[in-house]
Design a protein around this motif. Structure first.
Motif, PDB file in Angstrom:
ATOM      1  N   MET A   1       0.844  -1.196   0.000  1.00  0.00           N
ATOM      2  CA  MET A   1       0.000   0.000   0.000  1.00  0.00           C
ATOM      3  C   MET A   1       0.882   1.251   0.000  1.00  0.00           C
ATOM      4  O   MET A   1       0.627   2.195  -0.744  1.00  0.00           O
ATOM      5  CB  MET A   1      -0.914   0.002   1.225  1.00  0.00           C
ATOM      6  CG  MET A   1      -1.711   1.285   1.388  1.00  0.00           C
ATOM      7  SD  MET A   1      -2.554   1.413   2.972  1.00  0.00           S
ATOM      8  CE  MET A   1      -1.176   1.487   4.122  1.00  0.00           C
ATOM      9  N   TRP A   2       1.931   1.257   0.837  1.00  0.00           N
ATOM     10  CA  TRP A   2       2.828   2.408   0.908  1.00  0.00           C
ATOM     11  C   TRP A   2       3.576   2.585  -0.411  1.00  0.00           C
ATOM     12  O   TRP A   2       3.720   3.707  -0.908  1.00  0.00           O
ATOM     13  CB  TRP A   2       3.806   2.242   2.066  1.00  0.00           C
ATOM     14  CG  TRP A   2       4.677   3.447   2.262  1.00  0.00           C
ATOM     15  CD1 TRP A   2       6.018   3.514   2.082  1.00  0.00           C
ATOM     16  CD2 TRP A   2       4.266   4.755   2.667  1.00  0.00           C
ATOM     17  NE1 TRP A   2       6.476   4.777   2.352  1.00  0.00           N
ATOM     18  CE2 TRP A   2       5.415   5.558   2.715  1.00  0.00           C
ATOM     19  CE3 TRP A   2       3.039   5.324   2.985  1.00  0.00           C
ATOM     20  CZ2 TRP A   2       5.369   6.903   3.069  1.00  0.00           C
ATOM     21  CZ3 TRP A   2       2.996   6.658   3.347  1.00  0.00           C
ATOM     22  CH2 TRP A   2       4.148   7.430   3.379  1.00  0.00           C
ATOM     23  N   SER A   3       4.014   1.504  -1.024  1.00  0.00           N
ATOM     24  CA  SER A   3       4.688   1.565  -2.318  1.00  0.00           C
ATOM     25  C   SER A   3       3.769   2.167  -3.379  1.00  0.00           C
ATOM     26  O   SER A   3       4.191   3.018  -4.173  1.00  0.00           O
ATOM     27  CB  SER A   3       5.138   0.164  -2.735  1.00  0.00           C
ATOM     28  OG  SER A   3       5.672   0.181  -4.030  1.00  0.00           O
ATOM     29  N   ASN A   4       2.513   1.740  -3.386  1.00  0.00           N
ATOM     30  CA  ASN A   4       1.541   2.297  -4.338  1.00  0.00           C
ATOM     31  C   ASN A   4       1.377   3.799  -4.133  1.00  0.00           C
ATOM     32  O   ASN A   4       1.270   4.563  -5.099  1.00  0.00           O
ATOM     33  CB  ASN A   4       0.184   1.600  -4.190  1.00  0.00           C
ATOM     34  CG  ASN A   4       0.224   0.150  -4.592  1.00  0.00           C
ATOM     35  OD1 ASN A   4       1.159  -0.318  -5.241  1.00  0.00           O
ATOM     36  ND2 ASN A   4      -0.779  -0.596  -4.169  1.00  0.00           N
TER      37      ASN A   4
ATOM     38  N   GLU B   1       4.470   5.595  -5.492  1.00  0.00           N
ATOM     39  CA  GLU B   1       4.407   5.608  -6.957  1.00  0.00           C
ATOM     40  C   GLU B   1       3.408   6.651  -7.444  1.00  0.00           C
ATOM     41  O   GLU B   1       3.663   7.359  -8.427  1.00  0.00           O
ATOM     42  CB  GLU B   1       4.044   4.224  -7.487  1.00  0.00           C
ATOM     43  CG  GLU B   1       5.169   3.228  -7.344  1.00  0.00           C
ATOM     44  CD  GLU B   1       4.787   1.827  -7.787  1.00  0.00           C
ATOM     45  OE1 GLU B   1       3.635   1.614  -8.243  1.00  0.00           O
ATOM     46  OE2 GLU B   1       5.640   0.927  -7.666  1.00  0.00           O
ATOM     47  N   TRP B   2       2.273   6.786  -6.760  1.00  0.00           N
ATOM     48  CA  TRP B   2       1.267   7.785  -7.124  1.00  0.00           C
ATOM     49  C   TRP B   2       1.843   9.191  -6.962  1.00  0.00           C
ATOM     50  O   TRP B   2       1.648  10.043  -7.835  1.00  0.00           O
ATOM     51  CB  TRP B   2       0.014   7.595  -6.261  1.00  0.00           C
ATOM     52  CG  TRP B   2      -1.048   8.601  -6.561  1.00  0.00           C
ATOM     53  CD1 TRP B   2      -1.966   8.547  -7.578  1.00  0.00           C
ATOM     54  CD2 TRP B   2      -1.292   9.828  -5.865  1.00  0.00           C
ATOM     55  NE1 TRP B   2      -2.752   9.664  -7.541  1.00  0.00           N
ATOM     56  CE2 TRP B   2      -2.365  10.469  -6.499  1.00  0.00           C
ATOM     57  CE3 TRP B   2      -0.696  10.428  -4.766  1.00  0.00           C
ATOM     58  CZ2 TRP B   2      -2.857  11.692  -6.063  1.00  0.00           C
ATOM     59  CZ3 TRP B   2      -1.194  11.652  -4.330  1.00  0.00           C
ATOM     60  CH2 TRP B   2      -2.255  12.262  -4.980  1.00  0.00           C
TER      61      TRP B   2
ATOM     62  N   GLN C   1       2.267  11.944  -9.882  1.00  0.00           N
ATOM     63  CA  GLN C   1       1.670  13.278  -9.771  1.00  0.00           C
ATOM     64  C   GLN C   1       2.715  14.361 -10.007  1.00  0.00           C
ATOM     65  O   GLN C   1       2.466  15.334 -10.707  1.00  0.00           O
ATOM     66  CB  GLN C   1       1.023  13.472  -8.388  1.00  0.00           C
ATOM     67  CG  GLN C   1      -0.209  12.653  -8.161  1.00  0.00           C
ATOM     68  CD  GLN C   1      -1.319  13.005  -9.135  1.00  0.00           C
ATOM     69  OE1 GLN C   1      -1.690  12.184  -9.958  1.00  0.00           O
ATOM     70  NE2 GLN C   1      -1.832  14.195  -9.067  1.00  0.00           N
ATOM     71  N   ALA C   2       3.900  14.179  -9.424  1.00  0.00           N
ATOM     72  CA  ALA C   2       4.972  15.164  -9.595  1.00  0.00           C
ATOM     73  C   ALA C   2       5.414  15.243 -11.063  1.00  0.00           C
ATOM     74  O   ALA C   2       5.646  16.333 -11.595  1.00  0.00           O
ATOM     75  CB  ALA C   2       6.161  14.826  -8.698  1.00  0.00           C
ATOM     76  N   ALA C   3       5.500  14.072 -11.709  1.00  0.00           N
ATOM     77  CA  ALA C   3       5.890  14.057 -13.128  1.00  0.00           C
ATOM     78  C   ALA C   3       4.822  14.722 -13.991  1.00  0.00           C
ATOM     79  O   ALA C   3       5.133  15.505 -14.891  1.00  0.00           O
ATOM     80  CB  ALA C   3       6.125  12.611 -13.582  1.00  0.00           C
ATOM     81  N   ASP C   4       3.553  14.428 -13.698  1.00  0.00           N
ATOM     82  CA  ASP C   4       2.454  15.050 -14.442  1.00  0.00           C
ATOM     83  C   ASP C   4       2.447  16.562 -14.251  1.00  0.00           C
ATOM     84  O   ASP C   4       2.225  17.322 -15.199  1.00  0.00           O
ATOM     85  CB  ASP C   4       1.102  14.461 -14.023  1.00  0.00           C
ATOM     86  CG  ASP C   4       0.911  13.027 -14.468  1.00  0.00           C
ATOM     87  OD1 ASP C   4       1.726  12.521 -15.290  1.00  0.00           O
ATOM     88  OD2 ASP C   4      -0.043  12.378 -13.987  1.00  0.00           O
ATOM     89  N   ASP C   5       2.690  17.004 -13.017  1.00  0.00           N
ATOM     90  CA  ASP C   5       2.735  18.449 -12.739  1.00  0.00           C
ATOM     91  C   ASP C   5       3.888  19.116 -13.481  1.00  0.00           C
ATOM     92  O   ASP C   5       3.754  20.220 -13.992  1.00  0.00           O
ATOM     93  CB  ASP C   5       2.876  18.701 -11.230  1.00  0.00           C
ATOM     94  CG  ASP C   5       1.604  18.350 -10.465  1.00  0.00           C
ATOM     95  OD1 ASP C   5       0.549  18.111 -11.103  1.00  0.00           O
ATOM     96  OD2 ASP C   5       1.674  18.281  -9.208  1.00  0.00           O
TER      97      ASP C   5
END
Length: 81
Positions: A62-65, A68-69, A73-77
């Motif tokens: 769960m923490w890994s997911n 990754e999210w 998000q940072a890459a999309d921003d």
């Protein structure tokens, strides 16, 4: 962004805080951090040999997911800027 007085221990604290926020049971967090659980007595440590491997695996996935999210998000921003 500069991180003053940052240590690797801050990663452990961040993990423990965020797992608590996600209602992960305290004894599972303690096992993940490899801490001696404050609620365990010497007798409990001797007789309870369950290692919580399944629970730790689920929580760490769960923490890994989540990490990754955050990266996505940072890459999309960054692409949007």
């Amino acid at each position: 962004m500069a991180l003053e007085n940052w240590t690797l221990h801050d990663l452990r604290r961040t993990l423990a805080t965020n797992l608590g926020r996600r209602q992960v049971l305290p004894h599972v967090i303690e096992h993940i951090l490899n801490h001696k659980g404050a609620s365990l007595t010497d007798i409990g440590e001797i007789y309870n040999l369950y290692s919580n491997v399944k629970e730790k695996r689920e929580v760490l996935q769960m923490w890994s997911n989540h990490i990754e999210w955050l990266i996505k998000q940072a890459a999309d921003d960054a692409l949007a800027a």
